[in-house]
Design an enzyme around this catalytic site. Sequence first.
Site, PDB file in Angstrom:
ATOM      1  N   GLU A  23     -11.038  -5.480 -10.696  1.00 20.39           N
ATOM      2  CA  GLU A  23     -10.266  -5.433  -9.457  1.00 20.39           C
ATOM      3  C   GLU A  23     -10.992  -4.717  -8.318  1.00 20.39           C
ATOM      4  OE1 GLU A  23      -9.686  -3.906 -12.268  1.00 20.39           O
ATOM      5  OE2 GLU A  23      -8.817  -1.899 -12.037  1.00 20.39           O
ATOM      6  N   SER A  80      11.089  -1.208  15.194  1.00 22.60           N
ATOM      7  CA  SER A  80      10.361   0.018  15.546  1.00 22.60           C
ATOM      8  C   SER A  80       9.156  -0.282  16.423  1.00 22.60           C
ATOM      9  CB  SER A  80       9.880   0.700  14.269  1.00 22.60           C
ATOM     10  OG  SER A  80       8.852  -0.088  13.695  1.00 22.60           O
ATOM     11  N   GLY A  81       8.846  -1.564  16.595  1.00 27.48           N
ATOM     12  CA  GLY A  81       7.608  -1.902  17.307  1.00 27.48           C
ATOM     13  C   GLY A  81       6.462  -2.089  16.333  1.00 27.48           C
ATOM     14  N   GLY A  82       6.679  -1.710  15.081  1.00 24.15           N
ATOM     15  CA  GLY A  82       5.613  -1.829  14.071  1.00 24.15           C
ATOM     16  C   GLY A  82       5.616  -3.195  13.409  1.00 24.15           C
ATOM     17  N   VAL A  83       4.627  -3.384  12.523  1.00 23.89           N
ATOM     18  CA  VAL A  83       4.418  -4.688  11.909  1.00 23.89           C
ATOM     19  C   VAL A  83       5.573  -5.067  10.966  1.00 23.89           C
ATOM     20  CG1 VAL A  83       2.865  -6.045  10.467  1.00 23.89           C
ATOM     21  CG2 VAL A  83       1.935  -4.299  11.964  1.00 23.89           C
ATOM     22  N   ASP A  84       5.970  -4.119  10.101  1.00 28.28           N
ATOM     23  CA  ASP A  84       6.928  -4.482   9.051  1.00 28.28           C
ATOM     24  C   ASP A  84       8.277  -4.908   9.620  1.00 28.28           C
ATOM     25  OD1 ASP A  84       4.861  -3.686   7.465  1.00 28.28           O
ATOM     26  OD2 ASP A  84       5.748  -1.764   6.911  1.00 28.28           O
ATOM     27  N   SER A  85       8.834  -4.086  10.498  1.00 21.62           N
ATOM     28  CA  SER A  85      10.162  -4.450  11.004  1.00 21.62           C
ATOM     29  C   SER A  85      10.076  -5.722  11.842  1.00 21.62           C
ATOM     30  CB  SER A  85      10.792  -3.297  11.787  1.00 21.62           C
ATOM     31  OG  SER A  85      10.073  -3.006  12.956  1.00 21.62           O
ATOM     32  N   CYS A  96      -9.970  -1.733 -19.119  1.00 24.20           N
ATOM     33  CA  CYS A  96     -10.305  -0.320 -19.318  1.00 24.20           C
ATOM     34  C   CYS A  96      -9.400   0.311 -20.384  1.00 24.20           C
ATOM     35  CB  CYS A  96     -10.272   0.426 -17.984  1.00 24.20           C
ATOM     36  SG  CYS A  96     -11.096   2.017 -18.085  1.00 24.20           S
ATOM     37  N   HIS A 116     -13.884  -2.649 -14.479  1.00 20.90           N
ATOM     38  CA  HIS A 116     -12.747  -2.946 -13.588  1.00 20.90           C
ATOM     39  C   HIS A 116     -13.018  -4.178 -12.730  1.00 20.90           C
ATOM     40  CE1 HIS A 116     -10.315   0.675 -14.308  1.00 20.90           C
ATOM     41  NE2 HIS A 116     -11.488   1.206 -14.639  1.00 20.90           N
TER      42      HIS A 116
END
Length: 511
Positions: free
Chosen positions: A170, A222-227, A80, A168
């Site tokens: 993507e 934290s209980g979340g995915v990342d940590s 583009c 595009h």
Amino acid sequence: MQHQKVLILDFGSQYTQLIARRVRELNIYCEIHPFNKIPKDLDSYEAVVLSGSPNSVRGEDVLHPDLNGIRGKKPLLGVCYGAQYLAHFSGGKVAESSTREYGRANLAYIKDGEDFLENIHEGSQVWMSHSDTIKELPDGAELLASTADVENAAYKINGEVTYAIQFHPEVYHTTDGHQLLHNFLIKIAGINQDWTPQSFVEETVDELKAKLGNDKVVLGLSGGVDSSVAAMLLHKAIGKNLYCIFVNNGLLRKNEFEDVLHQYEGMGLNVKGVDASSRFLGALAGKSDPEEKRKTIGRVFIEVFDDEAHQIQDVKWLAQGTIYPDVIESVSATGGPSATIKSHHNVGGLPDFMKLQVVEPLKTLFKDEVRRVGASMNMDSHLLGRHPFPGPGLAIRILGDITEDKVKILQEVDAVFINNLKSWNLYDKVWQAGAMLLPVNSVGVMGDERTYEKCVALRAVESTDGMTADWVNLPYEFLQKTSNEIINKVKGVNRVVYDISSKPPATIEWE
Ligand code: XMP
């Protein structure tokens, strides 16, 4: 990391991160850098992609990259704005388009025998999003593809490995976009497809071992995915030298502290659960301003975390679950690089006074990649598929001041809602869901009694990154059953409403 990699130069397009994700889906590692901060070690990149941009190559706000070390030296793909830039400043011509060129189009002409277009056929749908158009190709260029409205939809520059496309590749709606990127990166640039979740785990664990040696590391779960995924990687690398701290701020979901702690222990993590509920609720007493509540929670979190970290002898590192979108420097509307501003962080600011070095094993990954890395380490799919949950927890879903009683009411309401989403197989179709306790009482009738009780709002949204979101069209029957169950089971609530606002203009949380 020994992988061959691709450099994506960002000119501020809303789709730049999508280019990176598509490249990585081909198991090729890539990085995004602002167009005016080209990395010095260009030799370490095998190919370069120029992104789109909201700016025009004809305007005063034209963005000029320094392509000296790139053009003619490495395979280069302009997308583009990138394609327009390569045309306009190399003897071609870009002008304002006379027809609107947004949305679907189909390739009407494709040059035969080109590696770049292998397995792409006439009629293939592409996605356009531009108001300028390439009127004349640059010197030495050869036309590769056209649509009905856009003659110069793709071209290459002879004598160098430079390709350019107006559409595009993507975005999802360009049906052969994946094939096109495959052709450019693998067939033409010859890059190895060796970057996989498994290879990421193996290499990251080796790197962490080398970097951390026998040092002790503290990490806030934290209980979340990342940590959780960050913790698993570190656990594989340094075992018991990873000290995890999971703080109960008294604002988690019903039974969450016990359940998640139990799950972490089952994963073999060295984790300490710290119940600081009363400390948080005490500090929040009487506070009703949302920002003040957030700041109070952030401050108390740091105090609690710091107290706990100080009990670990000789800890040297603080691990964080930072992911790639948090660290990408993107190009701002004025063309200058600007750090992506994240206003929310689960683990507050880093307490300077702890004087710890920081280790961030996920900082090159997108969220979906974090999940794939977690899955490749056989982590529990329920944990990996959990909805995002804000660091301040239910505090920003209880409008106004917070009391223990209000927290209990909201925990019960939330539990009914979330459990029902799960039992109706709706949980995984929703990006985030939760309940809000409103600061209004309304009149109701239960049996022969007049009631004057609380109203709760349910919110379920679909989104990809939380920046924009839309409400989910949950089945009426589901809402009906859930509302009944809440009103019958949760004492103190006599009215349930469903939030049908999109973001923007509404936010996901009510505070
Ligand atoms: P909003 O309400 O801004 O939410 O549309 C977007 C996403 O961010 C989460 N959120 C927070 N996360 N601390 C956090 O860790 C916060 O203070 C905070 N506020 C909102 C929200 O749950 C949603 O996923």
